[in-house]
Design a protein around this motif. Structure first.
Motif, PDB file in Angstrom:
ATOM      1  N   CYS A 171      -0.606  18.757   7.491  1.00 49.61           N
ATOM      2  CA  CYS A 171       0.410  18.575   8.530  1.00 49.61           C
ATOM      3  C   CYS A 171       1.586  19.521   8.274  1.00 49.61           C
ATOM      4  O   CYS A 171       1.676  20.137   7.213  1.00 49.61           O
ATOM      5  CB  CYS A 171       0.872  17.116   8.583  1.00 49.61           C
ATOM      6  N   ASP A 172       2.488  19.658   9.256  1.00 50.60           N
ATOM      7  CA  ASP A 172       3.593  20.618   9.136  1.00 50.60           C
ATOM      8  C   ASP A 172       4.688  20.110   8.210  1.00 50.60           C
ATOM      9  O   ASP A 172       5.304  20.887   7.487  1.00 50.60           O
ATOM     10  CB  ASP A 172       4.180  20.895  10.525  1.00 50.60           C
ATOM     11  N   LEU A 173       4.932  18.815   8.279  1.00 46.14           N
ATOM     12  CA  LEU A 173       5.963  18.197   7.438  1.00 46.14           C
ATOM     13  C   LEU A 173       5.381  16.927   6.830  1.00 46.14           C
ATOM     14  O   LEU A 173       4.599  16.227   7.490  1.00 46.14           O
ATOM     15  CB  LEU A 173       7.197  17.805   8.274  1.00 46.14           C
ATOM     16  N   LEU A 174       5.770  16.644   5.599  1.00 51.93           N
ATOM     17  CA  LEU A 174       5.390  15.374   4.987  1.00 51.93           C
ATOM     18  C   LEU A 174       6.660  14.704   4.475  1.00 51.93           C
ATOM     19  O   LEU A 174       7.386  15.279   3.658  1.00 51.93           O
ATOM     20  CB  LEU A 174       4.398  15.575   3.837  1.00 51.93           C
ATOM     21  N   VAL A 175       6.917  13.513   4.996  1.00 57.54           N
ATOM     22  CA  VAL A 175       8.104  12.763   4.598  1.00 57.54           C
ATOM     23  C   VAL A 175       7.690  11.815   3.474  1.00 57.54           C
ATOM     24  O   VAL A 175       6.980  10.840   3.705  1.00 57.54           O
ATOM     25  CB  VAL A 175       8.681  11.961   5.789  1.00 57.54           C
ATOM     26  N   VAL A 176       8.113  12.137   2.265  1.00 60.11           N
ATOM     27  CA  VAL A 176       7.712  11.349   1.098  1.00 60.11           C
ATOM     28  C   VAL A 176       8.782  10.310   0.820  1.00 60.11           C
ATOM     29  O   VAL A 176       9.955  10.661   0.656  1.00 60.11           O
ATOM     30  CB  VAL A 176       7.534  12.262  -0.133  1.00 60.11           C
ATOM     31  N   ASN A 177       8.396   9.057   0.808  1.00 57.67           N
ATOM     32  CA  ASN A 177       9.387   8.055   0.408  1.00 57.67           C
ATOM     33  C   ASN A 177       8.876   7.192  -0.724  1.00 57.67           C
ATOM     34  O   ASN A 177       7.696   6.887  -0.822  1.00 57.67           O
ATOM     35  CB  ASN A 177       9.922   7.228   1.580  1.00 57.67           C
ATOM     36  N   GLU A 178       9.828   6.862  -1.577  1.00 57.73           N
ATOM     37  CA  GLU A 178       9.495   6.070  -2.745  1.00 57.73           C
ATOM     38  C   GLU A 178       9.455   4.614  -2.323  1.00 57.73           C
ATOM     39  O   GLU A 178      10.382   4.126  -1.683  1.00 57.73           O
ATOM     40  CB  GLU A 178      10.549   6.289  -3.832  1.00 57.73           C
ATOM     41  N   VAL A 179       8.366   3.935  -2.637  1.00 58.13           N
ATOM     42  CA  VAL A 179       8.239   2.550  -2.211  1.00 58.13           C
ATOM     43  C   VAL A 179       7.900   1.633  -3.377  1.00 58.13           C
ATOM     44  O   VAL A 179       7.428   2.059  -4.425  1.00 58.13           O
ATOM     45  CB  VAL A 179       7.136   2.380  -1.131  1.00 58.13           C
ATOM     46  N   GLY A 180       8.160   0.382  -3.165  1.00 58.13           N
ATOM     47  CA  GLY A 180       7.832  -0.669  -4.117  1.00 58.13           C
ATOM     48  C   GLY A 180       8.222  -1.954  -3.438  1.00 58.13           C
ATOM     49  O   GLY A 180       8.775  -1.941  -2.343  1.00 58.13           O
ATOM     50  N   VAL A 181       7.921  -3.049  -4.078  1.00 63.89           N
ATOM     51  CA  VAL A 181       8.171  -4.346  -3.443  1.00 63.89           C
ATOM     52  C   VAL A 181       9.636  -4.473  -3.020  1.00 63.89           C
ATOM     53  O   VAL A 181       9.943  -4.959  -1.940  1.00 63.89           O
ATOM     54  CB  VAL A 181       7.769  -5.491  -4.389  1.00 63.89           C
ATOM     55  N   ASP A 182      10.554  -3.996  -3.870  1.00 62.30           N
ATOM     56  CA  ASP A 182      11.973  -4.167  -3.558  1.00 62.30           C
ATOM     57  C   ASP A 182      12.637  -2.885  -3.087  1.00 62.30           C
ATOM     58  O   ASP A 182      13.843  -2.813  -2.968  1.00 62.30           O
ATOM     59  CB  ASP A 182      12.714  -4.698  -4.788  1.00 62.30           C
ATOM     60  N   VAL A 183      11.845  -1.846  -2.850  1.00 62.27           N
ATOM     61  CA  VAL A 183      12.396  -0.572  -2.391  1.00 62.27           C
ATOM     62  C   VAL A 183      11.801  -0.244  -1.024  1.00 62.27           C
ATOM     63  O   VAL A 183      10.609  -0.359  -0.829  1.00 62.27           O
ATOM     64  CB  VAL A 183      12.013   0.578  -3.373  1.00 62.27           C
TER      65      VAL A 183
END
Ligand code: C5P
Length: 231
Positions: A176-188
């Motif tokens: 894909c042209d852009l990849l939005v990476v986000n940090e995740v977890g149960v409380d994030v």
């Protein structure tokens, strides 16, 4: 300026999390609230775009003017997207789509067995792969430059491997042209009003870091990056 910069543009957004049915009352699901996708829809509409939002199981109301199409499972989402890919100038795949679904759907509610000696019996649920909708969109686009395709990657990180590194690999794999990476977890992130992301670019440009900030602010940063790729 952002005011009206999406006027005349058509933006397709997926939001929420798919539910993969096991039987009429049970499903395999995930923790996505849909807030980031709904914020993207709201900001794109505010900036002048025509917006279609494919929403999977999100308990949210969309901004005025946003056309909402509701779906449940990954297969339903794929089917719903099919009808709008030619329409879209930008596609943002913010939804958490299940990678697997139960191989078998039981038409009636699955029951425990009560026969003597079966007290510890438990069923095994066999899964099968779902289509990768995002990768499919990229493949169908082929050598064309439209629509601009934006993926999301929820990463928890792995021992010895940063969220950035995992994101780079995923960007290369998905195409894909852009990849939005986000940090995740149960409380994030999940269910929260704030998010922290790194927007990775296929064109080799430097990543754009946004947040921690409200999901509307993150949405604007994603839309800015996508706008720069519009022809
Ligand atoms: O591989 P991963 O699931 O982390 O990729 C996330 C991205 O791919 C998201 O943009 C999501 O919407 C999309 N996706 C998809 N079809 C799948 C799984 C993920 O389009 N079956």
């Amino acid at each position: 300026s952002r005011a009206g910069d999406y006027a005349g543009r058509r933006v397709l957004i997926t939001a929420g999390g798919t539910r993969e049915p096991l039987d009429p009352v049970r499903f395999l699901g995930n923790r996505s609230s849909g807030k980031q996708g709904y914020a993207l829809a709201a900001r794109a509409a505010a900036r002048g775009a025509s917006v279609r939002l494919i929403s999977a199981n999100a308990d949210l109301s969309a901004a005025p003017g946003v056309d909402v199409i509701r779906v449940g499972s990954a297969l339903e989402m794929q089917e719903a997207i099919r009808g709008h890919t030619d329409w879209a100038d930008v596609i943002v795949m913010a939804a958490a789509v299940a990678d697997y679904r139960p191989a078998v759907y039981a038409e009636s509610k699955m029951k425990k067995t009560h026969a003597p000696g079966t007290e510890n019996d438990a069923p095994t649920i066999t899964l099968v792969r779902n289509p990768d909708i995002l990768a499919g969109l990229v493949a169908d686009r082929g050598a064309a430059t439209s629509p601009v395709i934006v993926g999301f990657a929820a990463e928890t990180g792995e021992p010895g491997r940063s969220v950035h590194e995992l994101g780079r690999e995923k960007l290369a794999r998905k195409g894909c042209d852009l990849l939005v990476v986000n940090e995740v977890g149960v409380d994030v992130t999940f269910g929260r009003d704030e998010n922290t992301v790194h927007i990775l670019r296929q064109d080799g440009g430097p990543p754009i870091d946004a947040g921690p900030a409200r999901k509307e602010i993150i949405a604007d940063a994603v839309l800015d990056a996508a706008r720069d790729l519009l022809v």
